[in-house]
Every structure is written in C-alpha cells, then in structure tokens.
Design an enzyme around this catalytic site. Structure first.
Site, PDB file in Angstrom:
ATOM      1  CB  ALA A 114      -0.907  -0.056   1.368  1.00 12.73           C
TER       2      ALA A 114
ATOM      3  N   GLY B 151       0.329  -5.181   0.619  1.00 11.00           N
ATOM      4  CA  GLY B 151      -0.814  -4.997  -0.353  1.00 11.00           C
ATOM      5  C   GLY B 151      -0.171  -5.905  -1.572  1.00 11.00           C
TER       6      GLY B 151
ATOM      7  CD  GLU C  17      -2.867  -7.801   2.174  1.00 10.08           C
ATOM      8  OE1 GLU C  17      -2.499  -6.492   2.191  1.00 10.08           O
ATOM      9  OE2 GLU C  17      -3.577  -8.103   2.943  1.00 10.08           O
TER      10      GLU C  17
ATOM     11  CD  GLU D 189       1.097  -6.169   5.228  1.00  9.15           C
ATOM     12  OE1 GLU D 189       1.907  -7.113   5.347  1.00  9.15           O
ATOM     13  OE2 GLU D 189       0.269  -6.027   4.186  1.00  9.15           O
TER      14      GLU D 189
END
Ligand code: 3H9
Length: 692
Positions: free
Chosen positions: A62, A101, A104, A124
C-alpha cells in the site's frame, strides 16, 4: 502521474503493468487503474491477464504516505476480491519487492510466477498494522497456519525459492517478468480460475501459545499479537467472515499511535540522509580504510568495514597490541559466520593488515582514529596523520564528545577532517553520527554518508558540541534519573518503568554494561567546570570506590553471576543510596512509574530542543533516528520528538514548569519548546520542508 496502470494486448493475453515509481506502491490512482484495466481486459475477451510491475519491483505494498488520511475508494480489499472473481484467469508475476498489499494482490490472482529477484513478504507488523486486504486469510490457505504465523508476525521477506517451497508461488521463472508471465499463460491455457479463497481452511495451530509468545517477544506492541488473532480467524471462520474479522482488526491498528510512530520512523530513517550538501556534491572515492587504534572501538570499526568488503589497515602502538586487535577482529568475523551472515571468514580476514607502523596508513583513502579519548593524544595523532596521509585522504575521528574543531585545527587540512561516531559494538550497531566541524568540506560530508550506506548503517548529521546529539541527550537523561534516585526512586524501579515504556534497557543496566568507571572518570574530569547547582550522584561514586564497575566486575548497580547473567537487584546498593540521601539531608519520597517516565522524556525532549536551537541537529527527525538506532528508544513510539508531539507540547510545557519549581536550574526550559507550544506548533512542523 495520470495513468500509472497500462494494458497491452499480446496474442490475446492482457499484460497489465503497474508503473508507479519508485516502488509501484498501491496509491489511489494505481488501485483505480488496476480496477479499470481488469474491466477492460474482460470486456475485450482476453484469454488471461498477466500482472507485472514496471522496473525493479512488482508492488512494494500500500502507499504508506496515504496512511493517516481518510481512505479513498476503491479500497484494496475490494480490488483484491475483484481480481479473484475475474472471469479471466489472472497471473501475477512476482519480481523485486512484492510486499504487503503487493503480495495480497498476488495472492488474489489465480496463479503466481516468481522470478529470481523477488523478495516476498507481508511486513505490515513492522508498520504497526496487519495485512488488511485478505493476506491473513489467503496466505494460510496456501502455506498452512504455522508458516503464515511465522511470516506475518515477523514481517520477514523470503526468496522466490522459499516461496515456492512454502506453496506461495506456483512456478519459478528465469526470464524477465513480462516474458515469464506470457509463457506461463500459454501453459495454463484452458485451466480456468483458481481462487485462493476456495482452498480449504488451514488446520488450527496453537494460537494461544503464539499469542503469549508475541506478547513476550514484542513487549508493548499490538500488531504482532493481533496478527495471530487474524490468522486464527482463517482457520475458525468461513472466508468472508474471516475477511471481516481481519478488516476490523486492521482498522483498529490503523488508528493506533503505534502505527503513526512506526510510519514516522520509516520516513524519518529515509529522510536523515537527505541533506543539501548531498544533493550538490559527489562523495570522494573510498577504496581502502585506515584505522588507528585497535581497542574495542577500532576493532569493531575494522570488522564493520571488512564485513562490507572494504580492505582495512589497522595500526596500533606495538606489534603485540596490533596482534591483539587482529584477534578481536577475527572473533567478530567468526561471530558473523556463526550468525549466518557470512560463509567463510578467511577471505574477509585476508583483507586486513595489522601493523605497528603508522606509515602504512599513507595510502588509505579514509583514516578513522579510535585512540584514547584525550585531547592531547588526539592532537598528536592528527598532527602525525596530517604529516603522513596522502592529499585528499579523509581524516576522521571516532571521538564521542571531544571538540572536532580543535582537533581539525591541528592539521593543515581542516576541510578533510570529520567525526564518524560509531556505537559499540561497531560492527553491529546501526547508528553512525556524522559530526560536521566548521571547516569540513561538503564532499567530505557526502563521503561520510556514502561510507555509512556502504556499511549498511543509518547515518545522522550532527554538529560539534560535547556529546553531539546522542551522548548529549544521554548525559541529560542520566542526570535526571540520578536525581530521581537521590530523591527517593530506586534504580531498579526506574529501569523497570523505562523498559515497560519500551526502552531496550534501563539507564542503570546500561551504565553497568558500559562500565560505571567511565561516567565516574567523566564526573571527575568535569568537576572543575561543575556549576554549584549541579547535583552529584554520590551513590554512584561510592559504588566505584568499592570497585563495583558494573558487568565487567560482576557487581555494579546489579549483581551478576552465571545463574543471573542479566543481573539481579542488590539490597546493598539500596542501603548505600539510603546512606547517601541521609548524608545530604534528603527525605526520600515515592515516585510513580508514570512520573519516572515523564521526567525521563522531559529531560530528553527539553535537551533535544536546545540541540535544535543550537543547530547541532538540523531537524527533530534526526534526533528521533539517533535515539531509536543508538539508544534503544522504542521504534514503535516513533522517537522522542514524535512522542512529544503526540503527548502535546502544551502539556509537556506545563509539566516542565512544575518541575522548574522543584529545580529551576536542571529544568530550565528550552526557548524552542516554549515557542512551539505557545504558537501551537509541533516538532513535525519543523520537519516539514526540511526533508532535503
Ligand atoms: C500495506 O501494504 C498494507 C496492506 O496490507 C493493506 C492496505 C489496506 N509506500 O526504502 P527505499 C518509498 S503496508 C510509499 O529507500 P530500497 C520510500 O519512502 C505496506 N512509499 O528503497 C523511498 O522514497 P524516497 C507494506 C514507499 O530499495 C523510496 O520508496 N509494505 C513505500 O532500500 C525508495 O525506498 C512495506 O512495508 C510504500 N509502501 O527498499 C514495504 N515503500 O526515495 C516498505 C517505499 O522519496 N518498503 N517507499 O525516500 C520497503 O521495505 C522498502 O522501501 C523496499 C525498497 C524494500 C520496497
């Protein structure tokens, strides 16, 4: 950038490229672009979709610069669900950083191919959060719960090969990302989609044991233990419910001060090396290192250089001293082999010359002096280095408090003189203070920073004063804690309160480790310049008079033995402290742990504000990084200046005023702190606009 995601059609296969330098982070524009391109590929009847990143990385996660602002649609979990439900088979090609992310997104694809460059992980927790786009639900379905617990609670990166062994990827490719993806797409033609969420739930692990372990190992931190609960949901709840549970936990952590602290630390660590001097100058070439002095520091610095393939010539006064230094360095290099950092010590040791002949330093590009901390000795050393070193060589001192302007003045080339203040053990500690004297040339500063980078260290620019940034602050909070002991707190309560706060060690345990004789010698040295208001920790002098120098003598503030290598409290020390209080007519009082922590932090923040006003540190973030990397300050609190902003400068100023009533001299308030608090500004405001 307007359109960071593009689609190219190659023989019926849609190649979707994420092009968002520097690391293809999943910014709002990338998320929106990916969604659009999936729609376009499906509408165009693509046989498959291949996801790749432009440049080195697939996706580093992210976009963490967006954290702290309200999230904007499309949200990442929805994008991942959309990819997984695509009517086209989706292949992710993992290369370079495939993190957070980014992984992910890849876990939501139906197939994963990894190239040799891939570094794969869900880091994270290192930012105070957990994966928030299905990572805690999809990863355990591929790897099993145990492996997912390990990866997610440590945040570690794995190679493509390990990812294949763990079941994260389906295939290893030895080709550039696009070719790898297209070739794989050919191979799976007709095989359709394969959503990870359809895989069976992972077997349960001993989640409660994992949870307690995280509480112990990551004392005070929320993210690692929360990750355990999220992964537990993968094995106890259906996929959609597990996703909701993950989302709840993720959002709670996103709102936490720990997340704010760790994100601040992430950007601060990168900002410390952004300095005007570094933009405008090139570093000098450094191929060979000379070190003068083979004691603990000199040997540690030599090991740090050798471990990064820099040849070292180390000079000590006698042949025997040089041999002893060689032995110390060999032990550190062996230690690196044992820790798995190095395969073979021999070729590294071959890069080391130890000698008693200082003329052997004549050809070195950078010479670091690590001799006894005494101005006379330094004068002699620098005059000699000036005479023998080649023109253009950098003459560095590892002094931890002496005036580098005075040292530089002893040479005919003060522009080549700089402070490189390493922390012990120098081959392990990450911090390097780069101390810039009045006449240090900009390219010498730039060389200091590039040298630090080469050593894998985090470098902070400091100006010249007694103790520079770190030790000047250390000396202040040590005094505050000594005063607390005089007034009634026990060293053990203080150490305990501060380790509970998150410090790696308490100040009295640190003093025992460093040797109580060192602070004793400094107190004697400074006795003449002491102000009449300064309080003397006579209890510490008493311990030294008894030969209790800390760990090295088995006794200091704590008692050390084979059974208690970390030390246990000693009632005799408490008796000595009580005697010293009585002699000084002090009536001891009780202090609560939160009072101790507040005084500790106020001593740091107030001194740091003086340091900023004096121009010794350029920005508050430089102080944050110094304390986190050199002094065991909890990274998850972001650093002391970030902590101060969170606590509220107005509130801290009020507390300082109260303490000033008690001891007006020690607690004299830094003007900068008053100015900021009164104008409703923060230290973060001072960081702004100064990251370059
Ligand atoms: C996440 O994904 C949450 C999700 O689970 C859920 C969401 C709903 N964002 O380190 P470098 C910048 S959390 C924005 O010097 P390297 C960095 O600031 C995220 N910017 O290079 C620097 O900028 P500048 C999980 C980022 O080669 C530049 O890129 N992911 C981000 O030594 C170069 O960085 C992570 O935690 C980012 N995510 O190392 C990965 N990452 O040049 C964090 C980097 O202006 N990143 N930047 O100073 C890293 O670990 C390293 O940066 C990486 C590259 C290994 C990628």
């Amino acid at each position: 950038m307007n359109n960071p995601v593009r689609l190219d059609l190659e023989n019926g296969i849609a190649v979707v490229t994420i092009d968002n330098p520097p690391v293809n982070a999943l910014s709002h524009a990338v998320r929106a672009g990916l969604l659009r391109m999936i729609d376009t590929a499906e509408a165009g009847g693509a046989q498959a979709i291949v996801l790749i990143g432009a440049g080195r990385d697939f996706i580093a996660g992210a976009d963490i610069s967006e954290f702290g602002s309200p999230p904007k649609e499309p949200y990442l979990p929805d994008l991942c669900r959309r990819i997984e439900k695509s009517s086209c088979p989706v292949i992710a090609v993992l290369h370079g950083a495939t993190l957070g992310g980014g992984l992910e997104v890849a876990l939501s694809a139906h197939y994963r191919v990894a190239t040799q460059t891939a570094r794969i992980g869900l880091p994270e927790v290192l930012l105070g959060i957990i994966p928030g786009a299905g990572g805690t639900q999809r990863l355990p379905r591929l790897t099993g719960a145990e492996a997912a617990l390990d990866l997610i609670t440590t945040g570690r990166h794995v190679t493509a090969k390990t990812a294949l062994e763990l079941g994260i990827v389906d295939h290893l490719a030895n080709a550039p990302p696009k070719e790898a993806g297209l070739a794989f797409a050919e191979n799976i033609k007709g095989q359709g989609q394969r959503p990870t969420s359809d895989l069976p739930q992972p077997d349960a692990a001993d989640f409660d044991a994992w949870y307690s372990r995280m509480e112990q190992v990551h004392r005070g931190q929320s993210a690692p233990k929360t990750a355990v609960r999220a992964i537990e949901a993968a094995s106890s709840l259906p996929f959609e419910e597990g996703l909701l549970r993950e989302r709840d936990l993720f959002l709670t952590l996103m709102d936490s001060p720990q997340r704010a602290g760790l994100i601040h630390a992430f950007f601060a660590e990168r900002a410390v090396s952004k300095l005007p001097e570094l933009k405008e100058t090139n570093p000098r070439d450094i191929h060979t290192i000379g070190i003068l002095g083979g004691g603990t520091m000199g040997a540690g610095i030599a090991a740090a250089c050798l471990l990064k393939s820099l040849p070292v010539t180390l000079v000590d006064r006698t042949r025997a001293a040089a041999d002893a230094a060689r032995e110390r360095i060999a032990q550190s290099i062996q230690g690196a082999v044992k820790r798995g950092k190095l395969e073979d010590a021999a070729p590294v040791m071959d890069q080391l010359v130890t000698t008693a002949e200082d003329l052997d330093l004549a050809d070195a590009d950078l010479i670091i002096e690590a001799v006894f901390e005494d101005m006379e000795t330094k004068h002699e050393v620098f005059a000699r280095l000036d005479a023998i070193c080649k023109p253009g060589a950098i003459l560095a001192t590892n002094t931890s408090y002496l005036d580098i302007n005075v040292i530089a003045a002893r040479t005919s080339r003060p522009e080549d003189v700089i402070g490189l203040h390493f922390f012990s053990p120098a081959h392990i500690m990450k911090l390097l203070e780069i101390v810039v004297a009045d006449k240090t040339a900009p390219d010498v500063i730039a060389t200091g920073f590039s040298f630090a980078k080469r050593l894998g260290k985090t470098a902070v620019r400091a100006g010249v004063c007694d103790g520079f940034i770190g030790n000047r602050i250390l000396s202040r909070y040590r005094m505050a804690m000594d005063n607390l002991v005089l007034d009634g707190a026990s060293p053990y309560q203080i150490d305990n309160a501060l380790t509970e706060f998150g410090m790696a060690m308490g100040p009295f345990a640190v003093a025992d480790l460093a040797g109580l004789d060192i602070a004793w010698a400094a107190r004697k040295r400074k006795a003449a310049s002491r102000t009449p208001y300064e309080r003397i920790p006579t209890f510490a002098d008493r311990l030294c008079e008894m030969g209790r120098f800390g760990r090295k003598t088995g006794q200091g503030f704590y008692l050390y033995s084979e059974k208690a290598p970390q030390g246990i409290p000693d009632p005799e020390v408490e008796a000595i402290i009580a005697e010293e209080r009585a002699k000084a007519d002090i009536i001891p009082r009780d202090f609560r742990d939160d009072e101790i922590v507040l005084r500790f932090m106020l001593a740091i923040v107030n001194e740091a504000a003086y340091i900023l006003d004096d121009g010794i540190a350029r920005r508050p973030l430089d102080i944050d990084v110094t304390l986190v990397y050199g002094y065991g300050f909890p990274r998850w609190r972001g650093g002391p200046m970030h902590w101060a902003d969170q606590a509220g400068l107005g509130r801290l100023l009020d507390s300082l005023h109260t303490l000033q009533d008690e001891d007006p001299h020690f607690w004299a308030i830094a003007p900068l702190l008053s100015r900021l608090a009164q104008s409703d500004q923060s230290f973060a405001d001072l960081n702004k606009g100064m990251s370059r």
